[in-house]
Motif scaffolding. Structure first.
Motif, PDB file in Angstrom:
ATOM      1  N   SER A 141       0.819  -1.312  -0.059  1.00 14.75           N
ATOM      2  CA  SER A 141       0.008  -0.008   0.009  1.00 14.75           C
ATOM      3  C   SER A 141       0.830   1.286  -0.066  1.00 14.75           C
ATOM      4  O   SER A 141       0.696   2.237  -0.612  1.00 14.75           O
ATOM      5  CB  SER A 141      -0.888  -0.235   1.233  1.00 14.75           C
ATOM      6  OG  SER A 141      -1.719  -0.954   1.224  1.00 14.75           O
ATOM      7  N   TYR A 142       1.845   1.368   0.602  1.00 14.67           N
ATOM      8  CA  TYR A 142       2.878   2.424   0.847  1.00 14.67           C
ATOM      9  C   TYR A 142       3.556   2.528  -0.624  1.00 14.67           C
ATOM     10  O   TYR A 142       3.992   3.625  -1.043  1.00 14.67           O
ATOM     11  CB  TYR A 142       3.715   2.251   1.714  1.00 14.67           C
ATOM     12  CG  TYR A 142       3.192   2.599   3.102  1.00 14.67           C
ATOM     13  CD1 TYR A 142       2.565   3.801   3.460  1.00 14.67           C
ATOM     14  CD2 TYR A 142       3.192   1.730   4.247  1.00 14.67           C
ATOM     15  CE1 TYR A 142       1.957   3.984   4.883  1.00 14.67           C
ATOM     16  CE2 TYR A 142       2.613   2.014   5.537  1.00 14.67           C
ATOM     17  CZ  TYR A 142       1.854   2.935   5.775  1.00 14.67           C
ATOM     18  OH  TYR A 142       1.423   3.395   6.751  1.00 14.67           O
ATOM     19  N   VAL A 143       3.639   1.223  -1.085  1.00  6.42           N
ATOM     20  CA  VAL A 143       4.427   1.358  -2.531  1.00  6.42           C
ATOM     21  C   VAL A 143       3.354   2.044  -3.497  1.00  6.42           C
ATOM     22  O   VAL A 143       3.890   2.777  -4.311  1.00  6.42           O
ATOM     23  CB  VAL A 143       5.057   0.002  -3.183  1.00  6.42           C
ATOM     24  CG1 VAL A 143       5.107  -0.002  -4.398  1.00  6.42           C
ATOM     25  CG2 VAL A 143       5.898  -0.805  -2.244  1.00  6.42           C
ATOM     26  N   GLY A 144       2.455   1.804  -3.419  1.00  3.67           N
ATOM     27  CA  GLY A 144       1.147   2.126  -4.238  1.00  3.67           C
ATOM     28  C   GLY A 144       1.095   3.572  -3.853  1.00  3.67           C
ATOM     29  O   GLY A 144       0.906   4.522  -5.059  1.00  3.67           O
ATOM     30  N   MET A 145       1.096   3.937  -2.741  1.00  2.57           N
ATOM     31  CA  MET A 145       1.201   5.625  -2.357  1.00  2.57           C
ATOM     32  C   MET A 145       2.216   6.239  -3.049  1.00  2.57           C
ATOM     33  O   MET A 145       2.023   7.315  -3.751  1.00  2.57           O
ATOM     34  CB  MET A 145       1.333   5.722  -0.941  1.00  2.57           C
ATOM     35  CG  MET A 145       1.197   7.166  -0.512  1.00  2.57           C
ATOM     36  SD  MET A 145       1.941   7.413   1.269  1.00  2.57           S
ATOM     37  CE  MET A 145       3.369   6.961   1.291  1.00  2.57           C
ATOM     38  N   CYS A 146       3.337   5.939  -2.986  1.00  5.45           N
ATOM     39  CA  CYS A 146       4.566   6.383  -3.556  1.00  5.45           C
ATOM     40  C   CYS A 146       4.452   6.374  -5.281  1.00  5.45           C
ATOM     41  O   CYS A 146       4.549   7.181  -6.080  1.00  5.45           O
ATOM     42  CB  CYS A 146       5.928   5.535  -3.376  1.00  5.45           C
ATOM     43  SG  CYS A 146       6.406   5.675  -1.727  1.00  5.45           S
TER      44      CYS A 146
END
Length: 194
Positions: A141-146
């Motif tokens: 999810s944090y990868v997606g946010m980035c």
């Protein structure tokens, strides 16, 4: 006697419409996949599927946290897939009245926030003992946010460089405003009476 000016006996006007180029027709646009926007949309799809799978294989796949993760990942997946399809078949050039850059800027900005919230929800749920699947979902999810954040920044930069105009189209890896011209030829024949 002063010469009188008479109306022409014959008048011909020929108007030719601008030729519609292939850029404004529905066709497969392979250049979009090569462009950064196309590659980022493919990354959107991959990250969304990974988060959805991580959420669904967990022991708590019917919890409210899993519902939020599923909403964020699947809405990002389907929206990105539809936008990718529109760009691939050149529908965005046909529907040039839609401010595509502004639409995508808003979409990626909102989903950057949603991915951040999803990452926080998954991390908190994993810390409460929900398991490794939610920890992996949190990471992705944090990868997606980035990825969505970079995409939003990229669209914002294009939006600023264009003078904050909202009517854009995509061609050969770059976005350009479209213009058309028409040619009119007028022939007038006059008869002089002496």
């Amino acid at each position: 006697m002063a010469s009188q000016q008479q109306f022409p006996a014959q008048h011909t006007t020929t108007t030719s419409a601008p030729e519609q180029s292939d850029a404004n027709k529905i066709r497969f646009n392979k250049n979009y996949i090569k462009a950064i926007e196309g590659r980022l949309k493919i990354v959107h799809l991959v990250v969304s599927i990974i988060v959805f799978i991580c959420t669904m294989v967990s022991d708590y796949n019917r919890s409210s946290q899993a519902d939020w993760m599923s909403f964020v990942s699947m809405s990002a997946f389907w929206t990105s897939l539809v936008l990718l399809f529109f760009w691939l078949i050149n529908l965005t050039r046909v529907l040039s009245l839609v401010p595509w850059l502004t639409v995508e800027l808003g979409y990626t900005f909102i989903w950057t926030f949603f991915w951040f919230v999803a990452g926080c929800v998954a991390a908190a749920f994993a810390a409460q003992g929900a398991g490794d699947a939610f920890a992996a979902a949190s990471f992705f999810s944090y990868v997606g946010m980035c990825v969505f954040g970079f995409n939003a920044y990229y669209f914002y930069k294009q939006w600023r460089e264009s003078g904050n105009q909202i009517n854009f189209s995509f061609r050969s890896g770059t976005r350009n405003a479209t213009s058309t011209t028409a040619t009119t030829t007028t022939t007038t024949t006059t008869e002089h009476k002496y």
